[in-house]
Design a protein around this motif. Structure first.
Motif, PDB file in Angstrom:
ATOM      1  N   ASP A 471       0.849  -1.187   0.000  1.00  0.00           N
ATOM      2  CA  ASP A 471       0.000   0.000   0.000  1.00  0.00           C
ATOM      3  C   ASP A 471       0.888   1.241   0.000  1.00  0.00           C
ATOM      4  O   ASP A 471       1.397   1.669   1.030  1.00  0.00           O
ATOM      5  CB  ASP A 471      -0.911  -0.010   1.231  1.00  0.00           C
ATOM      6  N   ARG A 472       1.065   1.785  -1.185  1.00  0.00           N
ATOM      7  CA  ARG A 472       1.975   2.923  -1.359  1.00  0.00           C
ATOM      8  C   ARG A 472       1.559   4.122  -0.506  1.00  0.00           C
ATOM      9  O   ARG A 472       2.414   4.788   0.104  1.00  0.00           O
ATOM     10  CB  ARG A 472       1.986   3.292  -2.840  1.00  0.00           C
ATOM     11  N   TYR A 473       0.278   4.401  -0.436  1.00  0.00           N
ATOM     12  CA  TYR A 473      -0.223   5.544   0.337  1.00  0.00           C
ATOM     13  C   TYR A 473       0.127   5.362   1.810  1.00  0.00           C
ATOM     14  O   TYR A 473       0.578   6.309   2.472  1.00  0.00           O
ATOM     15  CB  TYR A 473      -1.733   5.650   0.146  1.00  0.00           C
ATOM     16  N   PHE A 474      -0.065   4.170   2.343  1.00  0.00           N
ATOM     17  CA  PHE A 474       0.195   3.911   3.755  1.00  0.00           C
ATOM     18  C   PHE A 474       1.681   4.090   4.071  1.00  0.00           C
ATOM     19  O   PHE A 474       2.040   4.687   5.096  1.00  0.00           O
ATOM     20  CB  PHE A 474      -0.258   2.489   4.122  1.00  0.00           C
ATOM     21  N   ILE A 475       2.553   3.577   3.200  1.00  0.00           N
ATOM     22  CA  ILE A 475       3.992   3.729   3.425  1.00  0.00           C
ATOM     23  C   ILE A 475       4.382   5.204   3.423  1.00  0.00           C
ATOM     24  O   ILE A 475       5.107   5.682   4.304  1.00  0.00           O
ATOM     25  CB  ILE A 475       4.796   2.951   2.364  1.00  0.00           C
ATOM     26  N   GLU A 476       3.906   5.931   2.427  1.00  0.00           N
ATOM     27  CA  GLU A 476       4.268   7.344   2.326  1.00  0.00           C
ATOM     28  C   GLU A 476       3.671   8.155   3.468  1.00  0.00           C
ATOM     29  O   GLU A 476       4.253   9.162   3.887  1.00  0.00           O
ATOM     30  CB  GLU A 476       3.819   7.894   0.976  1.00  0.00           C
TER      31      GLU A 476
END
Length: 592
Positions: A471-476
């Protein structure tokens, strides 16, 4: 204005204990891209099934335009376990047919890594039955995406895809001209492909223009207006009470309420995390040493994942760990976690700080006593949790933050869904007051509302953290730096974050060996030459396809002219010969 492809008119859908859709009217137009969000269990999947007419409604009407071609991806596939991937995805298509089709090639490459399907043990000839859930998901997605549709309805299409796979899927769907409605908790994905958002809540569907970011701003503005109205009502009640106490009311001017633009809502909003304060507090809780790896080699069977790895996780570090499947992300977490219990790797050493209290959320859901209640399962860990800076939260309050509101806290654990059990597992870990968190795919089965609550909680959490997630959004959103395992037995820090990771992966793929025994530079050159030839062949095949259509049309026009027809037939035969030669060459290059 063009008519919608599908319309819902005053639609109602209910189950014995819950109303999912209550008098809902909406539609999807041509080429429209709709993201469907909402809490788990509020009816997102049901809404897609109603749109597809695969599930009947209790009231109202669902209409499709004449001849509408609908493609639907459900959370459960309908694959035949006895058939091969070739049978399920390609049906009876001859190899030269599908191999020369650009969409089919793109889908197989994007989902499985190429036409030989290295993502499956036996390629196209793999039997569906023994495949893992993730492999079956990709097969079902491939089967759908090679088809031609006017409307695609996708329920959690990013499940089991890694960051690269999700980026590919977003690009693929953006290039398609059909309309789309997608249920997903992947907020980056929503922002990339959607032009509208439907928020399903308590039987209603609220519509917003734009992708996820625009939806958040619009929803915040809507809630602000609602809060202003609530304040107005509260003020009126207070004024009425004062009048009753004092007698005749004093003259007052009417208050004026100004509605600002959505961006004004966040103009004065402080950063999500006060990083210096958190780092200072983390130092006081953890000391200088958290995890120090020295010359560690991590293996999986005969495969070396990391070689002579020297690395440090410091107090307050928040690291997002990304990498290709099988590169060793989970193995890395397990190696560090084992060292906390004095189990050192076979090669090298991991030093663990004396004050470290690790909480490790693995991908497996820990089974709890099914007879426990939700609140009881949390209270068995601790009654209150210290959030730092003198802030405390009770077990019940933390349950509220994680979506277990009201009577849900008294639900028996055995009755919880997979996503709810995942939430409870994470909740219990945080309740134990760790100062180091290892989160391996923490977003699995969590809806967007729960994810935002988790992110808000982690914003104020003072400790060190490693997050492995697709989950790119969660990491960022939750981490400060991104580090990557690129499959070359080393670990790299990426100042450019996920974008840099994807760029590095593209470079790796472009330099992958195409055959022969030459050096890296030679192989890279061969790869580029092969790709150029493949592109040239594809362009030529496309032109030949157009020419073939023209010849067939001409043959139909001159069907009674024997001389003209003979010339066209010869021309068509020559075209087919050239097609066959090009397709054979294309397959040779693709297999290399």
């Amino acid at each position: 204005m063009a008519a919608n492809l599908v319309n819902l008119e005053a639609v109602g859908k209910a189950y014995p204990n819950r109303t999912l859709l209550d008098n809902v009217s909406l539609g999807i137009g041509e080429s429209e891209r709709v993201g469907v969000v909402g809490r788990n269990g509020d009816g997102k999947s049901t809404l897609l099934s109603v749109l597809a007419k695969s599930e009947p409604v209790d009231s109202g009407r669902v209409t499709h335009t004449s001849g509408l071609r609908v493609g639907q991806l459900s959370q459960r596939d309908d694959l035949d376990p006895d058939k091969t991937v070739r049978d399920q995805v390609l049906g009876g298509m001859a190899e030269h047919e599908w191999a020369s089709d650009s969409r089919t090639r793109d889908v197989l490459t994007g989902l499985f890594g190429g036409l030989e399907l290295p993502g499956l043990s036996h390629g196209l000839d793999s039997t569906v039955g023994p495949l893992s859930g993730g492999e079956r998901r990709r097969v079902a997605l491939a089967k759908l995406l090679i088809g031609e549709y006017d409307l695609l309805l996708l329920d959690e299409p990013t499940n089991h895809l890694d960051i690269e796979g999700i980026a590919w899927l977003a690009a693929h769907l953006s290039d398609r001209r059909c309309a789309l409605a997608v249920v997903t908790h992947d907020r980056w994905f929503l922002d990339e492909i959607c032009t509208r958002v439907w928020d399903v809540q308590d039987g209603n569907v609220h519509e917003y223009d734009g992708g996820y970011s625009a939806y958040v701003l619009a929803r915040a503005e809507r809630e602000r207006i609602a809060a202003v109205e609530a304040d107005k009502r509260a003020n009126l009640v207070r004024k009425e009470l004062a009048w009753l106490r004092r007698g005749p009311p004093a003259r007052t001017s009417k208050p004026k309420f100004r509605i600002d633009a959505a961006n004004a809502l966040i103009a004065d909003e402080p950063p999500a995390r006060d990083t210096p304060e958190l780092m200072q507090f983390a130092n006081s809780r953890l000391g200088k040493t958290v995890f120090d790896a020295e010359d560690v080699t991590i293996t999986a069977g005969d495969k070396v994942l990391l070689r002579d790895w020297t690395w440090q996780l410091g107090p307050g570090d928040r690291i997002g760990l990304v990498g290709v499947n099988g590169a060793g992300k989970t193995s890395l977490l397990r190696t560090l976690a084992a060292a906390e219990h004095d189990r050192q790797p076979a090669t090298g050493r991991v030093k663990v700080g004396k004050t470290v209290r690790l909480a490790y959320l693995s991908q497996e859901v820990v089974e709890l006593d099914p007879t426990w209640r939700v609140l009881e399962a949390v209270q068995r860990v601790r009654e209150h949790v210290d959030l730092g800076n003198g802030r405390q939260m009770s077990a019940s309050q933390l349950c509220e933050r994680f979506g277990f509101t009201g009577t849900k806290q008294w639900t028996v654990v055995g009755d919880l869904s997979g996503g709810e059990r995942r939430r409870l597992q994470l909740l219990r870990l945080l309740m134990d007051e760790p100062n180091v968190l290892f989160l391996d795919e923490p977003t699995n089965d969590l809806d967007i509302e729960t994810l935002t609550q988790l992110e808000d909680l982690l914003d104020g959490w003072p400790g060190s953290m490693i997050v492995v997630s697709h989950d790119r959004y969660f990491i960022e959103r939750t981490t400060d730096t991104v580090q990557a395992l690129l499959g070359d037995q080393s670990m790299r820090m990426l100042p450019g974050g996920i974008e840099e990771y994807l760029e590095r992966r593209r470079e790796q793929m472009s330099q992958a060996p195409v055959g022969g025994t030459g050096g890296t530079r030679q192989r890279a050159g061969d790869s580029r030459a092969a790709k150029k030839e493949l592109s040239r062949i594809e362009r030529r095949l496309e032109k030949l396809g157009n020419k073939e259509t023209e010849l067939h049309e001409a043959m139909a026009v001159h069907a009674t002219d024997a001389g003209k027809l003979a010339g066209l037939t010869d021309e068509l035969a020559a075209l087919h010969n050239e097609q066959s030669e090009l397709e054979e060459r294309w397959l040779e290059l693709a297999e290399d």
